[in-house]
Design a protein around this motif. Structure first.
Motif, PDB file in Angstrom:
ATOM      1  N   ALA A   1     -24.695  -9.913  19.388  1.00 50.74           N
ATOM      2  CA  ALA A   1     -25.743 -10.597  20.134  1.00 50.74           C
ATOM      3  C   ALA A   1     -27.140 -10.101  19.751  1.00 50.74           C
ATOM      4  O   ALA A   1     -28.097 -10.300  20.501  1.00 50.74           O
ATOM      5  N   ASP A   2     -27.255  -9.459  18.589  1.00 51.78           N
ATOM      6  CA  ASP A   2     -28.550  -8.926  18.157  1.00 51.78           C
ATOM      7  C   ASP A   2     -29.508 -10.079  17.850  1.00 51.78           C
ATOM      8  O   ASP A   2     -29.285 -10.844  16.913  1.00 51.78           O
ATOM      9  N   PRO A   3     -30.600 -10.193  18.611  1.00 54.87           N
ATOM     10  CA  PRO A   3     -31.531 -11.302  18.381  1.00 54.87           C
ATOM     11  C   PRO A   3     -32.632 -10.979  17.374  1.00 54.87           C
ATOM     12  O   PRO A   3     -33.372 -11.876  16.965  1.00 54.87           O
ATOM     13  N   LEU A   4     -32.746  -9.721  16.972  1.00 55.45           N
ATOM     14  CA  LEU A   4     -33.853  -9.300  16.121  1.00 55.45           C
ATOM     15  C   LEU A   4     -33.433  -9.209  14.652  1.00 55.45           C
ATOM     16  O   LEU A   4     -34.038  -9.828  13.774  1.00 55.45           O
ATOM     17  N   ILE A   5     -32.420  -8.399  14.369  1.00 50.93           N
ATOM     18  CA  ILE A   5     -31.820  -8.347  13.034  1.00 50.93           C
ATOM     19  C   ILE A   5     -30.396  -8.855  13.200  1.00 50.93           C
ATOM     20  O   ILE A   5     -29.529  -8.146  13.708  1.00 50.93           O
ATOM     21  N   GLU A   6     -30.148 -10.073  12.794  1.00 49.81           N
ATOM     22  CA  GLU A   6     -28.874 -10.711  13.099  1.00 49.81           C
ATOM     23  C   GLU A   6     -27.717 -10.092  12.307  1.00 49.81           C
ATOM     24  O   GLU A   6     -27.922  -9.515  11.234  1.00 49.81           O
ATOM     25  N   PRO A   7     -26.500 -10.209  12.832  1.00 47.96           N
ATOM     26  CA  PRO A   7     -25.326  -9.579  12.203  1.00 47.96           C
ATOM     27  C   PRO A   7     -25.086 -10.009  10.762  1.00 47.96           C
ATOM     28  O   PRO A   7     -24.409  -9.294  10.018  1.00 47.96           O
ATOM     29  N   LYS A   8     -25.617 -11.145  10.350  1.00 46.48           N
ATOM     30  CA  LYS A   8     -25.402 -11.615   8.974  1.00 46.48           C
ATOM     31  C   LYS A   8     -25.880 -10.595   7.942  1.00 46.48           C
ATOM     32  O   LYS A   8     -25.344 -10.524   6.831  1.00 46.48           O
ATOM     33  N   HIS A   9     -26.870  -9.799   8.307  1.00 51.04           N
ATOM     34  CA  HIS A   9     -27.396  -8.803   7.370  1.00 51.04           C
ATOM     35  C   HIS A   9     -26.370  -7.687   7.130  1.00 51.04           C
ATOM     36  O   HIS A   9     -26.247  -7.179   6.009  1.00 51.04           O
ATOM     37  N   SER A  10     -25.651  -7.291   8.163  1.00 55.70           N
ATOM     38  CA  SER A  10     -24.593  -6.286   7.992  1.00 55.70           C
ATOM     39  C   SER A  10     -23.383  -6.875   7.287  1.00 55.70           C
ATOM     40  O   SER A  10     -22.709  -6.198   6.506  1.00 55.70           O
ATOM     41  N   LEU A  11     -23.095  -8.147   7.570  1.00 60.89           N
ATOM     42  CA  LEU A  11     -21.978  -8.811   6.899  1.00 60.89           C
ATOM     43  C   LEU A  11     -22.235  -8.891   5.396  1.00 60.89           C
ATOM     44  O   LEU A  11     -21.329  -8.642   4.580  1.00 60.89           O
ATOM     45  N   GLU A  12     -23.460  -9.225   5.020  1.00 59.48           N
ATOM     46  CA  GLU A  12     -23.812  -9.256   3.599  1.00 59.48           C
ATOM     47  C   GLU A  12     -23.662  -7.868   2.986  1.00 59.48           C
ATOM     48  O   GLU A  12     -23.211  -7.722   1.840  1.00 59.48           O
ATOM     49  N   PHE A  13     -24.016  -6.840   3.734  1.00 54.80           N
ATOM     50  CA  PHE A  13     -23.913  -5.464   3.253  1.00 54.80           C
ATOM     51  C   PHE A  13     -22.469  -5.134   2.871  1.00 54.80           C
ATOM     52  O   PHE A  13     -22.198  -4.672   1.762  1.00 54.80           O
ATOM     53  N   VAL A  14     -21.533  -5.355   3.790  1.00 57.85           N
ATOM     54  CA  VAL A  14     -20.144  -4.970   3.522  1.00 57.85           C
ATOM     55  C   VAL A  14     -19.507  -5.857   2.452  1.00 57.85           C
ATOM     56  O   VAL A  14     -18.564  -5.433   1.771  1.00 57.85           O
TER      57      VAL A  14
END
Length: 337
Positions: free
Chosen positions: A275-288
């Motif tokens: 539910a992160d509204p500032l840095i969305e989870p897609k950035h971590s998904l791209e990382f992994v």
């Protein structure tokens, strides 16, 4: 360029009121010594002074904790760190440059800096304490600094834990939701309030955290936030609303870390709230998806904060990774004999 300045303006607005409220007199708090986990110390990265605390490791593993944009070391609450200390982990909790008791550096001209310089601040702290290797834990911008440390000083890093962060944030890969969040934060931090000081401070905190973590607002440790505010006031620690601008310029100036991190073999624990509204989870998904030896944990209903209900979960996952990586290193060392 215009979008970059747009982000800077809103991010600085987001934190302005949160930082400014520290300057107001607050009463009825517990003993200020409860804020510290160790004696305050200072390290020097050339001419830049960095404030930190260090709890010496009892189990052979030290964790370096790095906070996000405009937040000082107290963003890592004692309640969050307590299980690590009880387990025997060493703890280094430091103020990034431009926050808390560390030096304020104008990110312009001859003193401009990037995440590489902020990473070197952390190395200066480790050198001052004669700590050869650490597990680095960072939130938001702190996660980016952790990544940079692993890139520039791979021999010093045993693992990376990156929470609600990413390896490359720029104006064109942020969503409309992120921009909308900036607008809400700016308004909630600066809107007029006909309240006394105590009520105003509580209202500002509540409104900011409601935007950052709308589903976890009731799990926010406001007692800790207020206690830290009083400590900072009594100890006259710098409160600079423009620190957000200078640190954000460092992030924007640093570019992508993906290519360099692809060469990193250390374990990487990636944590993000869905539910992160500032840095969305897609950035971590791209990382992994792009970086080897990385594992993603998505925490349900967590926004851009560290809710108390997830303290135990994060402790368990982080400590398990530390112990697992230690066992693997021991096995590798035996094979090499």
């Amino acid at each position: 360029v215009c979008i970059s300045f747009f982000i800077v303006w809103f991010l600085s607005g987001e934190f302005n009121a949160f930082l400014i409220f520290h300057q107001n007199k607050i009463t009825n708090f517990v003993n200020m010594e409860d804020v510290l986990i160790a004696h305050v110390r200072y390290a020097m990265n050339e001419s830049v002074k960095i404030r930190y605390e260090h709890v010496v490791a009892q189990n052979g593993n030290t964790l370096l904790f790095l906070m996000g944009l405009s937040m000082d070391a107290f963003g890592w609450s004692n309640r969050f760190l307590s299980p690590f200390i009880q387990e025997g982990f060493g703890i280094v909790r430091m103020d990034n440059r431009c926050t808390g008791g560390s030096a304020f550096v104008h990110n312009v001209g001859s003193t401009k800096f990037s995440l590489k310089d902020m990473a070197q601040d952390a190395i200066a702290v480790l050198d001052a304490e004669q700590i050869k290797k650490v597990h680095v834990v960072g939130v938001s911008m702190g996660g980016m600094i952790a990544q940079q440390i692993a890139i520039d000083n791979p021999e010093r890093v045993l693992s990376i834990t990156s929470i609600m962060s990413g390896a490359y944030l720029h104006p064109f890969n942020l969503s409309l939701r992120s921009y909308s969040t900036f607008l809400q934060l700016c308004w909630n931090a600066t809107k007029p309030r006909v309240l006394n000081e105590s009520e105003r401070i509580k209202a500002i905190n509540h409104d900011i955290w409601k935007v950052l973590d709308p589903k976890g607002i009731d799990d926010t440790d406001f007692e800790w936030i207020e206690k830290v505010s009083e400590y900072q006031l009594k100890n006259k620690q710098q409160i600079r609303p423009d620190s957000a601008i200078h640190q954000l310029l460092a992030v924007l100036r640093s570019g992508s870390r993906f290519k360099q991190l692809e060469q990193s073999s250390v374990p990487k624990l990636i944590i993000h709230g869905d539910a992160d509204p500032l840095i969305e989870p897609k950035h971590s998904l791209e990382f992994v998806n792009r970086i080897p030896n990385s594992r993603l944990i998505v925490l349900k209903d967590m926004g851009h904060t560290l809710p108390k209900k997830y303290y135990k979960k994060i402790f368990k996952e982080l400590s398990n990774m530390v112990y697992t990586s230690s066992r693997l290193r021991e096995q590798d060392a035996k094979k090499a004999l």
